[in-house]
Design an enzyme around this catalytic site. Structure first.
Site, PDB file in Angstrom:
ATOM      1  N   GLY A 173       0.793  -1.228   0.000  1.00 39.31           N
ATOM      2  CA  GLY A 173       0.000   0.000   0.000  1.00 39.31           C
ATOM      3  C   GLY A 173       0.823   1.274   0.000  1.00 39.31           C
ATOM      4  O   GLY A 173       0.387   2.304  -0.506  1.00 39.31           O
TER       5      GLY A 173
ATOM      6  N   ASP B 148       0.906   3.890   4.811  1.00 37.34           N
ATOM      7  CA  ASP B 148      -0.147   4.462   3.977  1.00 37.34           C
ATOM      8  C   ASP B 148      -1.295   4.971   4.855  1.00 37.34           C
ATOM      9  O   ASP B 148      -1.652   6.136   4.804  1.00 37.34           O
ATOM     10  CB  ASP B 148      -0.651   3.447   2.931  1.00 37.34           C
ATOM     11  CG  ASP B 148      -0.931   2.065   3.519  1.00 37.34           C
ATOM     12  OD1 ASP B 148      -0.840   1.893   4.760  1.00 37.34           O
ATOM     13  OD2 ASP B 148      -1.251   1.155   2.739  1.00 37.34           O
TER      14      ASP B 148
ATOM     15  N   ASP C 268      -5.247   2.600  10.892  1.00 30.41           N
ATOM     16  CA  ASP C 268      -6.650   2.468  11.284  1.00 30.41           C
ATOM     17  C   ASP C 268      -6.692   2.070  12.760  1.00 30.41           C
ATOM     18  O   ASP C 268      -6.636   2.927  13.630  1.00 30.41           O
ATOM     19  CB  ASP C 268      -7.328   1.445  10.364  1.00 30.41           C
ATOM     20  CG  ASP C 268      -8.822   1.358  10.575  1.00 30.41           C
ATOM     21  OD1 ASP C 268      -9.400   2.257  11.202  1.00 30.41           O
ATOM     22  OD2 ASP C 268      -9.437   0.370  10.119  1.00 30.41           O
TER      23      ASP C 268
ATOM     24  N   PHE D 126     -14.125   3.375   3.904  1.00 26.65           N
ATOM     25  CA  PHE D 126     -13.112   2.619   3.187  1.00 26.65           C
ATOM     26  C   PHE D 126     -12.761   3.372   1.907  1.00 26.65           C
ATOM     27  O   PHE D 126     -13.637   3.703   1.113  1.00 26.65           O
ATOM     28  CB  PHE D 126     -13.631   1.220   2.865  1.00 26.65           C
ATOM     29  CG  PHE D 126     -12.560   0.304   2.381  1.00 26.65           C
ATOM     30  CD1 PHE D 126     -11.726  -0.337   3.286  1.00 26.65           C
ATOM     31  CD2 PHE D 126     -12.372   0.099   1.017  1.00 26.65           C
ATOM     32  CE1 PHE D 126     -10.714  -1.179   2.832  1.00 26.65           C
ATOM     33  CE2 PHE D 126     -11.371  -0.735   0.567  1.00 26.65           C
ATOM     34  CZ  PHE D 126     -10.540  -1.381   1.467  1.00 26.65           C
ATOM     35  N   VAL D 127     -11.492   3.672   1.727  1.00 26.63           N
ATOM     36  CA  VAL D 127     -11.067   4.425   0.536  1.00 26.63           C
ATOM     37  C   VAL D 127     -10.060   3.625  -0.276  1.00 26.63           C
ATOM     38  O   VAL D 127      -9.421   2.698   0.245  1.00 26.63           O
ATOM     39  CB  VAL D 127     -10.453   5.793   0.918  1.00 26.63           C
ATOM     40  CG1 VAL D 127     -11.463   6.663   1.641  1.00 26.63           C
ATOM     41  CG2 VAL D 127      -9.187   5.617   1.743  1.00 26.63           C
TER      42      VAL D 127
ATOM     43  N   ARG E 252      -5.498   0.322  -6.942  1.00 25.10           N
ATOM     44  CA  ARG E 252      -4.265   0.755  -6.294  1.00 25.10           C
ATOM     45  C   ARG E 252      -3.569   1.876  -7.056  1.00 25.10           C
ATOM     46  O   ARG E 252      -2.977   2.774  -6.484  1.00 25.10           O
ATOM     47  CB  ARG E 252      -3.280  -0.421  -6.244  1.00 25.10           C
ATOM     48  CG  ARG E 252      -2.930  -0.859  -4.858  1.00 25.10           C
ATOM     49  CD  ARG E 252      -1.771  -1.821  -4.917  1.00 25.10           C
ATOM     50  NE  ARG E 252      -2.036  -3.061  -4.222  1.00 25.10           N
ATOM     51  CZ  ARG E 252      -2.119  -3.193  -2.902  1.00 25.10           C
ATOM     52  NH1 ARG E 252      -1.958  -2.161  -2.119  1.00 25.10           N
ATOM     53  NH2 ARG E 252      -2.350  -4.363  -2.350  1.00 25.10           N
TER      54      ARG E 252
HETATM   55  P1  5GP Z   1      -4.644  -1.287  11.143  1.00 30.55           P
HETATM   56  O1  5GP Z   1      -3.825  -2.437  11.714  1.00 30.55           O
HETATM   57  O2  5GP Z   1      -4.088   0.063  11.523  1.00 30.55           O
HETATM   58  O3  5GP Z   1      -6.093  -1.426  11.487  1.00 30.55           O
HETATM   59  O4  5GP Z   1      -4.604  -1.508   9.584  1.00 30.55           O
HETATM   60  C1  5GP Z   1      -3.994  -0.619   8.714  1.00 30.55           C
HETATM   61  C2  5GP Z   1      -4.028  -1.258   7.351  1.00 30.55           C
HETATM   62  O5  5GP Z   1      -5.388  -1.540   6.989  1.00 30.55           O
HETATM   63  C3  5GP Z   1      -3.500  -0.324   6.284  1.00 30.55           C
HETATM   64  O6  5GP Z   1      -2.105  -0.458   6.120  1.00 30.55           O
HETATM   65  C4  5GP Z   1      -4.296  -0.768   5.074  1.00 30.55           C
HETATM   66  O7  5GP Z   1      -3.658  -1.890   4.491  1.00 30.55           O
HETATM   67  C5  5GP Z   1      -5.616  -1.207   5.645  1.00 30.55           C
HETATM   68  N1  5GP Z   1      -6.628  -0.127   5.577  1.00 30.55           N
HETATM   69  C6  5GP Z   1      -7.133   0.623   6.590  1.00 30.55           C
HETATM   70  N2  5GP Z   1      -8.057   1.491   6.159  1.00 30.55           N
HETATM   71  C7  5GP Z   1      -8.135   1.306   4.820  1.00 30.55           C
HETATM   72  C8  5GP Z   1      -8.921   1.934   3.776  1.00 30.55           C
HETATM   73  O8  5GP Z   1      -9.756   2.823   3.963  1.00 30.55           O
HETATM   74  N3  5GP Z   1      -8.711   1.465   2.515  1.00 30.55           N
HETATM   75  C9  5GP Z   1      -7.819   0.476   2.227  1.00 30.55           C
HETATM   76  N4  5GP Z   1      -7.694   0.105   0.960  1.00 30.55           N
HETATM   77  N5  5GP Z   1      -7.049  -0.123   3.179  1.00 30.55           N
HETATM   78  C10 5GP Z   1      -7.218   0.284   4.459  1.00 30.55           C
HETATM   79 MG    MG Z   2      -0.293  -0.744   5.091  1.00 34.24          MG
END
Ligand code: 5GP
Ligand code: MG
Length: 188
Positions: free
Chosen positions: A51, A107, A110, A159-160, A172
């Site tokens: 990402g 990137d 979350d 979700f984006v 992507r």
């Molecule tokens: P976390 O462990 O912080 O919950 O997950 C982060 C990862 O979730 C990011 O590196 C990405 O791969 C994915 N992610 C989180 N939000 C989004 C979103 O809105 N769109 C996409 N495509 N991936 C997301």
């Molecule tokens: Mg990531």
């Protein structure tokens, strides 16, 4: 093989959240700040595939200081449908981390659980410093406390896709970031 119709590229997309020009400007600002903070430190800039690929390469090209680049790759054990399982490192860094100034580039953060695992892993290798730079932040769902030194933009709780972010490996390579329609997310 025939080419798909031109409009197939953006099929399923909703509102554009950040345009290509907005992203370019913000990335340049971050690059200027990092160049000033890391002058003389020859930082090791670390990203997680896949990402981060566009943000990483655009950010690096705005840096006005020497820097080194390395990547990690992870996969998740899936605990169940739609559930994020624990993280497993499937490609480690090639560069040593001890006594280095490491700038971790993400990137989007979350829950922060992925990053928290990776930061713990890197800290155990005794870097001289370890900071986080994320292009996008979704602070609403944070479950782990992540110290974010550099941040591009906050994202809505949606979700984006685009600029490195995918949905089932599609979208992507779009140069902007957009929401997906509820229909394409299978919510309607
Ligand atoms: P976390 O462990 O912080 O919950 O997950 C982060 C990862 O979730 C990011 O590196 C990405 O791969 C994915 N992610 C989180 N939000 C989004 C979103 O809105 N769109 C996409 N495509 N991936 C997301
Ligand atoms: Mg990531």
């Amino acid at each position: 093989m025939t080419n798909p119709p031109a409009n197939d590229l953006t099929r399923g997309l909703g509102r554009v959240v950040y345009t290509e020009a907005e992203i370019r400007q913000r990335v340049a600002d971050l690059g200027a700040q990092i160049s000033s903070d890391y002058a003389g430190l020859n930082p090791l800039v670390v990203g997680v595939m896949r990402g981060v690929m566009f943000f990483m390469s655009d950010l690096l090209r705005t840096l006005q200081i020497p820097a080194r680049v390395d990547f990690m790759a992870i996969s998740r054990y899936h605990a169940g449908k739609g559930t994020k399982g624990p993280v497993r490192l499937i490609k480690d860094l090639e560069e040593p981390v001890e006594d280095q100034h490491v700038l971790f580039v993400e990137d989007v953060i979350d829950t922060g659980l992925t990053l928290s695992y990776l930061l713990r892993n890197l800290r155990a290798r005794h870097p001289a410093s370890l900071e986080v730079c994320t292009l996008f932040d979704k602070p609403q769902h944070r479950l782990a406390n992540i110290p974010v030194k550099y941040k591009g933009f906050d994202l809505p709780d949606r979700f984006v896709v685009g600029y490195g972010l995918d949905y089932k490996e599609a979208y992507r390579h779009l140069p902007f970031v957009a929401e997906l329609t509820p229909e394409s997310l299978g919510l309607k």
